[in-house]
Design a protein around this motif. Structure first.
Motif, short mmCIF file in Angstrom:
data_model
loop_
_atom_site.label_atom_id
_atom_site.label_comp_id
_atom_site.label_asym_id
_atom_site.label_seq_id
_atom_site.Cartn_x
_atom_site.Cartn_y
_atom_site.Cartn_z
N LYS A 5 0.95 -1.42 0.00
CA LYS A 5 0.06 0.01 -0.10
C LYS A 5 0.80 1.44 -0.10
N ILE A 6 0.93 2.15 -0.97
CA ILE A 6 1.76 3.24 -1.17
C ILE A 6 0.69 4.70 -1.56
N LYS A 7 1.30 5.51 -1.54
CA LYS A 7 0.59 7.01 -1.96
C LYS A 7 1.07 6.89 -3.24
N ASN A 8 0.06 7.29 -4.14
CA ASN A 8 0.36 7.35 -5.61
C ASN A 8 1.26 8.35 -6.01
N VAL A 9 1.73 9.44 -5.14
CA VAL A 9 2.69 10.28 -5.51
C VAL A 9 3.99 10.17 -4.91
N ALA A 10 3.98 8.92 -4.06
CA ALA A 10 5.40 8.82 -3.48
C ALA A 10 6.34 8.17 -4.47
N PRO A 11 7.84 8.28 -4.36
CA PRO A 11 8.36 7.93 -5.18
C PRO A 11 8.29 6.12 -5.26
N LEU A 12 8.45 5.36 -6.15
CA LEU A 12 8.58 4.09 -6.22
C LEU A 12 9.80 3.56 -5.57
N LYS A 13 10.65 4.29 -5.46
CA LYS A 13 11.74 3.83 -4.77
C LYS A 13 11.71 3.08 -3.17
N LYS A 14 10.46 3.71 -2.58
CA LYS A 14 9.95 3.36 -1.42
C LYS A 14 9.18 1.91 -1.54
N LEU A 15 8.75 1.48 -2.35
CA LEU A 15 8.19 0.37 -2.81
C LEU A 15 9.34 -0.63 -3.18
N MET A 16 10.39 -0.24 -3.98
CA MET A 16 11.31 -0.96 -4.08
C MET A 16 12.21 -1.61 -3.20
N LEU A 17 12.55 -0.67 -2.15
CA LEU A 17 13.37 -0.79 -0.97
C LEU A 17 12.64 -1.76 -0.01
N SER A 18 11.32 -1.61 0.05
CA SER A 18 10.51 -2.36 1.08
C SER A 18 10.36 -3.83 0.76
N TYR A 19 10.14 -4.02 -0.75
CA TYR A 19 10.33 -5.39 -1.37
C TYR A 19 11.66 -6.15 -1.09
N CYS A 20 12.87 -5.25 -1.19
CA CYS A 20 14.03 -5.69 -1.12
C CYS A 20 14.26 -6.22 0.38
N GLU A 21 13.58 -5.49 1.36
CA GLU A 21 13.98 -5.95 2.74
C GLU A 21 12.95 -6.99 3.19
#
Length: 88
Positions: A29-45
């Motif tokens: 679950k992310i904000k549509n205006v947040a950089p996708l880097k946050k999602l990528m980092l979370s996936y890697c973690e």
């Protein structure tokens, strides 16, 4: 292809990340205006994988760290594909 995020209203969306190598699916679950880097980092973690060795794609286009869901046309319940980058 990045657009001005000022045009998109800010809202939270649910996305799926599908690992094409291991057939794993994860929900984010992310904000549509947040950089996708946050999602990528979370996936890697969550997976213990290194971001440098992965490639994230939506609709055949490689995603960059600074891209947002709004700028890439990603909406609620869309799927982002991830694969291992092959060197050599």
């Amino acid at each position: 292809m990045a657009e001005n995020n000022g045009d998109a209203p800010q809202c939270a969306i649910m996305l799926y990340v599908r690992d094409l190598d291991n057939f794993n699916h994860m929900h984010f679950k992310i904000k549509n205006v947040a950089p996708l880097k946050k999602l990528m980092l979370s996936y890697c973690e969550r997976t213990g994988l290194h971001m440098e060795k992965l490639q994230f794609r939506f609709d055949g286009k490689q995603l960059k760290y600074e891209d947002t869901a709004a700028s890439m046309g990603i909406v609620h319940d869309n799927t982002i594909d991830v694969t291992n980058v092959l060197y050599g």
